[in-house]
Design an enzyme around this catalytic site. Structure first.
Site, PDB file in Angstrom:
ATOM      1  N   GLU A 177       0.819  -1.214   0.000  1.00 39.07           N
ATOM      2  CA  GLU A 177       0.000   0.000   0.000  1.00 39.07           C
ATOM      3  C   GLU A 177       0.853   1.263   0.000  1.00 39.07           C
ATOM      4  O   GLU A 177       1.310   1.710   1.048  1.00 39.07           O
ATOM      5  CB  GLU A 177      -0.927   0.018   1.224  1.00 39.07           C
ATOM      6  CG  GLU A 177      -1.800   1.273   1.284  1.00 39.07           C
ATOM      7  CD  GLU A 177      -2.679   1.347   2.525  1.00 39.07           C
ATOM      8  OE1 GLU A 177      -2.560   0.499   3.428  1.00 39.07           O
ATOM      9  OE2 GLU A 177      -3.494   2.280   2.597  1.00 39.07           O
ATOM     10  N   LYS A 219      -2.721  -2.215  -2.883  1.00 36.98           N
ATOM     11  CA  LYS A 219      -3.733  -1.319  -2.316  1.00 36.98           C
ATOM     12  C   LYS A 219      -3.338   0.087  -2.736  1.00 36.98           C
ATOM     13  O   LYS A 219      -2.322   0.629  -2.293  1.00 36.98           O
ATOM     14  CB  LYS A 219      -3.779  -1.457  -0.793  1.00 36.98           C
ATOM     15  CG  LYS A 219      -4.789  -0.511  -0.126  1.00 36.98           C
ATOM     16  CD  LYS A 219      -5.215  -1.038   1.240  1.00 36.98           C
ATOM     17  CE  LYS A 219      -6.046  -0.025   1.998  1.00 36.98           C
ATOM     18  NZ  LYS A 219      -6.689  -0.606   3.191  1.00 36.98           N
TER      19      LYS A 219
HETATM   20  P1  13P Z   1      -9.103   4.365   4.732  1.00 35.28           P
HETATM   21  O1  13P Z   1     -10.020   3.714   3.740  1.00 35.28           O
HETATM   22  O2  13P Z   1      -9.809   4.973   5.906  1.00 35.28           O
HETATM   23  O3  13P Z   1      -8.114   5.286   4.073  1.00 35.28           O
HETATM   24  O4  13P Z   1      -8.246   3.207   5.405  1.00 35.28           O
HETATM   25  C1  13P Z   1      -7.751   2.203   4.622  1.00 35.28           C
HETATM   26  C2  13P Z   1      -6.454   1.783   5.149  1.00 35.28           C
HETATM   27  O5  13P Z   1      -6.284   0.662   5.530  1.00 35.28           O
HETATM   28  C3  13P Z   1      -5.368   2.760   5.153  1.00 35.28           C
HETATM   29  O6  13P Z   1      -4.178   2.109   5.404  1.00 35.28           O
END
Ligand code: 13P
Length: 341
Positions: A177, A219
């Site tokens: 991510e 992600k």
């Molecule tokens: P949000 O969808 O609130 O941004 O959180 C997702 C997430 O896991 C961020 O690391």
């Protein structure tokens, strides 16, 4: 060694019409969320809240798995069933956030780097025993006048790839991510540019470190206008720019891409996802969701820390999960929002 298991896990995470519920807020972040509803953050209040998010009947129709925080992976339902076991029995996978947060990057004012690699190999072995089949590591990329630098992007890409390699070695699917943060007055064009540079660097590091692209889930953050930018791009513009950026940077071998919500309103996050999947879009990978706030916000508000509100909170969560599931097929419409009213 774990090839088949990794492929099966990744495929299940992004199964058609399903996405991931992120409930992996750190102690500091969940306290912030609880402050908004006037609930004290204690071991038990956090357990009770996660319990209501994990246990709704039929949630697995829309949710393939959940990302938990270390504390939550060690907690159990009110009846004493460990959360990971409950999820498995109910057709959902347990995931675990394994990074230890982002810190200031030395010599790079305004930039951050994510920590948590020390001892990770051993922690992953334990998490697997506790029932985790996938993991998450979040890198933070801030946009400002002179940032991100190539150095900042490279440091984060390097750490993400090192984490991903260790996960695959342990038979755990890594969610990688790299979050390009929405805060700031930058335009959507600037966000596109930064996101493209970040994803190129990420997949270069992934290649260099021998991470298998077919055994990870990306992600991603959407390509979107900065929160305080005077001109806000439309839903269609966000969808088009995001899809263009991803098709230019993400290998077709990646099993799926899920989005974070990053501070978008819950309904807008759903609309953006649906627009990307609209009109029988032919993309190399499924595009789904891994929202935290955009799935939880209405449930948190409905709950208010009261046992009497659990049913209402679960109904609110189910509704958002259903809307986002429809968005995976490009079939979400604003009319769906009236169904719960
Ligand atoms: P949000 O969808 O609130 O941004 O959180 C997702 C997430 O896991 C961020 O690391």
């Amino acid at each position: 060694m774990f090839e088949r298991e990794l492929a099966a896990t990744a495929a299940a995470m992004v199964a058609p019409g399903k996405g991931i519920l992120a409930i992996d807020e750190s102690g500091a972040t969940i306290k912030k969320r609880f402050d908004t509803i006037g609930v004290e953050s204690s071991t038990e209040s956090r357990r009770a809240y996660r319990d209501l998010l994990i246990t709704p009947n039929g949630l697995s129709q829309y949710i393939s798995g959940m990302i938990l925080y270390d504390e939550t992976l060690r907690q159990a339902t009110a009846d004493g069933v460990p959360f990971a076991e409950f999820m498995k029995k109910n057709g959902m996978l347990a995931g675990i956030k394994v990074d230890s947060g982002s810190k200031e990057l030395a010599g790079a004012s305004g930039e951050q780097v994510t920590e948590g690699l020390d001892g990770l190999r051993e922690r992953l072995v334990e998490y697997k025993k506790l029932g985790a089949s996938f993991a998450k590591w979040r890198a933070v990329i801030n946009i400002g006048a002179d940032i991100p630098s190539s150095y900042g992007i490279a440091a984060n890409a390097h750490a993400l790839a090192r984490y991903a390699a260790l996960c695959q070695e342990a038979g755990i699917v890594p969610i990688v991510e790299p979050e390009v943060i929405m805060d700031g007055s930058h335009t959507i064009e600037r966000c596109y540019d930064v996101t493209e540079r970040t994803l190129h660097a990420l997949f270069e590091a992934i290649y260099a470190q021998r991470v298998r692209t077919e055994h990870l889930v990306l992600k991603a953050s959407m390509v979107i206008s900065g929160k305080s930018c005077a001109t806000q791009a439309s839903v269609q513009e966000v969808a088009d720019a995001t899809v263009l950026c991803l098709t230019r940077t993400v290998p077709a071998s990646v099993p799926g891409i899920v989005f974070l919500s990053g501070g978008q309103s819950d309904e807008l996050a759903t609309a953006h996802l649906s627009a990307m999947n609209a009109d029988g879009a032919k993309l190399p990978w499924p595009l789904s969701f891994s929202y935290g706030r955009a799935l939880q916000a209405p449930a948190l508000k409905a709950w208010k820390g009261q046992t009497a509100n659990v049913a209402a909170a679960q109904k609110a969560l189910m509704h958002r999960a259903k809307c986002n599931s429809a968005a995976c097929f490009g079939k979400y419409s604003a009319a769906m929002e009236k169904e719960v009213a």
